[in-house]
Design an enzyme around this catalytic site. Structure first.
Site, PDB file in Angstrom:
ATOM      1  CB  CYS A 121      11.933 -13.492 -38.437  1.00 37.94           C
ATOM      2  SG  CYS A 121      13.407 -13.002 -39.369  1.00 37.94           S
ATOM      3  CB  CYS A 202      16.060 -13.063 -37.752  1.00 37.00           C
ATOM      4  SG  CYS A 202      14.904 -14.102 -38.679  1.00 37.00           S
TER       5      CYS A 202
END
Length: 279
Positions: A121, A202
């Site tokens: 992420c 993400c």
């Protein structure tokens, strides 16, 4: 009587011998005809299709395998369970002996599954018309990853390939451009890889666009504008940061130092000015 019987046997042997000779001659003629016909077919076998783009990269198998092994051993050893031989075979099976204008996403699906891996992420960096700058930035800053920094992108970056229905099944002379047909091996591959890269993003996502392009920084026809942006998952992506990059001489940006490395004499790259000492 004995003389007549011997004469009859002699004639039988002669007839038998002649029959054997005729049979052998017929077999020899059949072999010669088969050879001639086969040779003729080889001469008129279909030639490789001609296209406008460069052909398959020489020693493609060695290039793909070398990059794969380097990626999973030297760069990201945590991916050491990847099977590079299977990855190569799945790539080859996607295009070999196939018309390069009839490639489908299903052809590449096994490859995508074998080579996919998680993207941390807050590390995804997308780009459009800023390829060189984006990749120089990720090489100097390990905090971000472009598609070309993933296993799939790393193996395929600046490499070309396409098949052909005729032997040997791979065209090393030419491959089709996107303008010649949309469903060519390169276009289908990068669309699928881009889609998968976007789906894996993400956290905070970075996008580097070119603000100096006359047609505009955002183009709906680009890979980012037509594929990646639509496959970002709003349940996983919390924010999208746009970096609008300009040629040197425009507004200053966080990566201007990298631009100056290639243009050190530009006025915007002078960090200090020489002053003449007072007498």
């Amino acid at each position: 009587m004995p003389f007549r019987q011997g004469s009859a046997r002699s004639r039988q042997r002669t007839v038998l011998l002649v029959g054997v000779v005729v049979l052998l001659a017929a077999l020899l003629l059949a072999v010669v005809l088969a050879s001639v016909l086969t040779h003729g077919k080889q001469e008129v076998s279909p030639k490789m299709l001609k296209w406008k783009d460069r052909g398959t990269t020489k020693n493609l198998q060695e290039v793909i395998l070398g990059r794969c092994y380097n990626y999973i051993t030297a760069r990201y050893p945590e991916l050491g369970d990847k099977d590079c031989l299977k990855i190569w075979e799945s790539l080859k099976d996607a295009f070999i002996y196939k018309n390069p204008c009839n490639i489908t996403s299903e052809d590449y699906q096994p490859l995508m599954e074998l080579a996919s891996h998680p993207i941390p992420c807050n590390k995804s960096l997308f780009w459009s018309k800023t390829s060189d700058l984006a990749h120089r930035y990720t090489k100097s800053n390990q905090n971000f990853l472009t598609l070309e920094d993933t296993l799939l992108g790393y193996m395929a970056d600046r490499v070309s390939w396409c098949g052909d229905p005729s032997a040997p099944g791979i065209n090393y002379e030419s491959c089709p451009k996107r303008s010649e047909c949309e469903s060519n091996p390169s276009s289908v591959f990068w669309k699928m890889a881009s889609k998968m890269f976007a789906e894996a993003a993400c956290g905070v996502v970075q996008v580097m666009l070119n603000g100096s392009v006359e047609a505009g920084a955002f183009r709906s026809s680009s890979i980012f504008g037509s594929i990646e942006i639509f496959n970002l998952n709003p349940n996983k992506v919390s924010a999208v940061h746009i970096w609008l990059m300009h040629d040197i001489g425009g507004p200053q940006t966080p990566v201007q130092l990298l631009q100056c490395v290639h243009n050190p004499d530009h006025t915007d790259c002078r960090l200090c000015t020489n002053t003449t000492a007072a007498p």
